[in-house]
Design an enzyme around this catalytic site. Structure first.
Site, PDB file in Angstrom:
ATOM      1  N   CYS A  84       0.815  -1.222   0.000  1.00  0.00           N
ATOM      2  CA  CYS A  84       0.000   0.000   0.000  1.00  0.00           C
ATOM      3  C   CYS A  84       0.844   1.266   0.000  1.00  0.00           C
ATOM      4  O   CYS A  84       0.318   2.363  -0.183  1.00  0.00           O
ATOM      5  CB  CYS A  84      -0.948  -0.017   1.189  1.00  0.00           C
ATOM      6  SG  CYS A  84      -1.917  -1.526   1.262  1.00  0.00           S
ATOM      7  N   CYS A 210     -13.437  -0.570   7.845  1.00  0.00           N
ATOM      8  CA  CYS A 210     -12.533  -0.984   6.762  1.00  0.00           C
ATOM      9  C   CYS A 210     -12.680  -0.076   5.556  1.00  0.00           C
ATOM     10  O   CYS A 210     -13.796   0.290   5.170  1.00  0.00           O
ATOM     11  CB  CYS A 210     -12.851  -2.409   6.326  1.00  0.00           C
ATOM     12  SG  CYS A 210     -12.843  -3.598   7.690  1.00  0.00           S
ATOM     13  N   LYS A 331     -10.482   5.508   4.126  1.00  0.00           N
ATOM     14  CA  LYS A 331     -11.780   5.017   4.607  1.00  0.00           C
ATOM     15  C   LYS A 331     -12.938   5.464   3.723  1.00  0.00           C
ATOM     16  O   LYS A 331     -13.800   4.679   3.368  1.00  0.00           O
ATOM     17  CB  LYS A 331     -11.973   5.487   6.059  1.00  0.00           C
ATOM     18  CG  LYS A 331     -13.302   5.194   6.712  1.00  0.00           C
ATOM     19  CD  LYS A 331     -13.462   3.729   7.080  1.00  0.00           C
ATOM     20  CE  LYS A 331     -14.253   2.940   6.084  1.00  0.00           C
ATOM     21  NZ  LYS A 331     -15.681   3.100   6.122  1.00  0.00           N
ATOM     22  N   HIS A 335      -9.235   3.394  -1.581  1.00  0.00           N
ATOM     23  CA  HIS A 335      -7.875   2.882  -1.476  1.00  0.00           C
ATOM     24  C   HIS A 335      -7.508   2.011  -2.680  1.00  0.00           C
ATOM     25  O   HIS A 335      -7.431   0.794  -2.567  1.00  0.00           O
ATOM     26  CB  HIS A 335      -7.741   2.106  -0.157  1.00  0.00           C
ATOM     27  CG  HIS A 335      -6.362   1.627   0.153  1.00  0.00           C
ATOM     28  ND1 HIS A 335      -5.217   2.209  -0.350  1.00  0.00           N
ATOM     29  CD2 HIS A 335      -5.939   0.583   0.934  1.00  0.00           C
ATOM     30  CE1 HIS A 335      -4.154   1.539   0.103  1.00  0.00           C
ATOM     31  NE2 HIS A 335      -4.566   0.561   0.871  1.00  0.00           N
TER      32      HIS A 335
END
Ligand SMILES: [Zn+2]
Lengths: 388, 133
Positions: A84, A210, A331, A335
């Site tokens: 990431c 998540c 969030k 992502h």
């Protein structure tokens, strides 16, 4: 003095895109070119991030494909993969390249698709994301990425009394922020009750703790300190710290302290000649609500153990004393793995310029970006500020 | 398993993944101790995680410990059929290991004991622990 300067920024909306990776990347790159007022002929190299195209879309060696698509065929391209933290690592190397005089003008960016548009369902994507955990010593237990951050967060809860309600407050805050950002994956506000009512993914994380699987791209044009004044609205990069920690997670000395983030932040602040108190706002890697709690402490923005309390008290809201993730963060903004770090740089650029539109913060001139990879074993922290 | 049972087993001089995995299949846990700084790791490494030294000795790790952190995973990766299983980091004293918990749920601080292993992930074993009596 700036290590480098961002003179152009662009990103796609994060969300669901039925678009090939090079076209998605092109949308962000062309926006960055146009914002900077440069053409591909003036750009000397591409620092490119894509984390998992090989696994998700059977696409590797994507650098030259993307360079070709944006008119940079022939130019050197280096592709970064760091889970990431993929495009933050590309950014760090690009900063070093222009700082050292290797190049004067470069393009930095990343692209990723993680939604079912890739043809991969949730179980398959969960397995692909888990590939960033240790193949021999972690994956065989059935560990997932929500599980990795659940392990870190549970220990933080145990030591500091952080509660599930405080985690939910992080989600509520970031969804509220994201509702003001037209590029965010989620544009809808939520409530603590709604968050606490969601299905458990890996306790203490429920669905609303998540970040989503997202598709998207982000890019910036980066130039040397010497060249920056010949552009409109340059935003200086004054510090970039980069550190790693032990893998696997169990062998880290104090996993939830996220030592790599602390080491990277120390480096970045030292280079910039500032302390955490001098930071006006931050974009942190909130892949899970607990990750934002850990990051806010590791960056020194709130006291150790107080990350959850600070969110619940509104200190990290857009009108609080240290706004965190005004963009919505991972969030709510989304992502797309390999684009996330570059998108944080886009956000810092727009906020410092005062061009963030409806989600603009008041009177901010210095921001910090925190992008982590894997179980926080890679972290890149960048300080950006208005050019003096 | 008592220390008595394992004393006779010769430990590999240089610990590889395959040695570690073979030990897990025999319900044993092997780690490494650094001759330079004394650091003990829960899994094999080519050099000491703390000091980079390569004077590493294979050590037998205890099979009882305390849960350092834990989570219950309800959305598993595709090759894991079941849902709602517990994964934990267990503190064995000198080192920690990541394991699957079997039997009753254990909270942080709970005492656990090695119970065996699972081998559901493409021939990669993982140790299992269960609550201590
Ligand atoms: Zn050592």
């Amino acid at each position: 003095m700036a290590r480098a300067s961002v003179v152009g920024a662009g990103m796609t909306k994060f969300g669901v895109h039925d678009t090939p990776l090079q076209e998605l990347f092109g949308d962000a790159a062309f926006e960055a070119f146009d914002d900077a007022g440069v053409g591909p002929d003036e750009v000397e190299a591409l620092y490119f991030g894509n984390a998992m195209g090989g696994q998700t879309e059977n696409v590797t060696h994507l650098g030259p494909q993307c360079a070709t698509h944006v008119g940079m065929a022939g130019k050197p391209v280096q592709r970064y993969e760091d889970a990431c933290a993929t495009s933050a690592n590309a950014f760090k190397n690009a900063v070093e390249a222009v700082e050292s005089g290797r190049h004067d003008v470069v393009l930095v960016g990343g692209v990723e698709r993680c939604t079912p548009e890739t043809g991969k369902d949730t179980d398959e994507m969960t397995r692909i994301f888990a590939s960033a955990s240790h193949r021999q010593y972690e994956q065989p237990t059935g560990l997932t990425f929500p599980g990795v951050f659940a392990l870190l967060t549970k220990r933080h809860m145990h030591e500091h009394g952080t509660t599930e309600e405080q985690l939910a407050e992080v989600a509520v805050k970031n969804h509220g922020h994201g509702s003001l950002n037209p590029k965010a994956h989620f544009g809808k506000e939520t409530t603590v009750e709604e968050a606490l009512d969601g299905p458990v993914v890996a306790d203490p994380f429920r669905l609303m703790d998540c970040c989503p699987f997202s598709d998207g791209a982000a890019a910036v044009v980066l130039v040397s300190d010497d060249l920056a004044d010949s552009f409109d609205a340059p935003v200086d990069v004054t510090g970039v710290g980069h550190a790693t920690d032990i893998v696997p997670l169990a062998d880290k000395e104090t996993p939830h302290v996220t030592k790599a983030a602390r080491d990277a932040a120390r480096q970045a602040y030292e280079q910039a000649g500032v302390s955490a108190d001098d930071v006006d706002f931050a974009e942190v890697h909130d892949c899970f609500t607990g990750a934002e709690v850990l990051a806010s402490e590791a960056l020194g923005l709130v006291e150790d153990g107080q990350g959850g309390v600070a969110a619940a008290e509104g200190r990290t809201s857009r009108d609080g004393d240290i706004p965190i993730n005004a963009s919505g963060g991972l969030k709510a903004k989304g992502h797309p793995i390999g684009a996330t770090g570059a998108a944080q740089i886009v956000e810092l650029t727009e906020q410092v310029r005062g061009e963030a539109g409806e989600h603009q913060l008041d009177g901010v001139s210095r921001g910090v970006a925190h992008n982590l990879g894997g179980d926080a074993a890679t972290t890149v922290v960048s300080v950006m500020e208005a050019r003096a | 398993m008592s220390t008595q049972d394992t004393e006779d087993i010769e430990l590999p001089e240089s610990l590889s993944y395959h040695d570690w995995a073979a030990a897990v299949r025999e319900d044993r846990l092997l780690g490494q101790e650094c001759g330079d700084c004394g650091h003990v790791s829960g899994v094999p490494s080519g050099a000491c995680q703390e000091c980079g030294g390569r004077d590493l000795t294979t050590v037998e790790l205890p099979t009882t410990g305390e849960v350092y952190s834990e989570t219950t995973i309800n959305v598993p990766p595709e090759q894991f059929e079941e849902r709602g299983y517990q994964v934990a980091v267990v503190d064995l004293g000198d080192a920690r290991v990541m394991v699957r918990i079997e039997g009753d749920h254990v909270d942080i601080g709970g005492d656990v004991v090695l119970s065996g292993h699972i081998d559901t992930d493409d021939d990669h074993p993982a140790p299992t622990f269960e609550p201590a009596e």
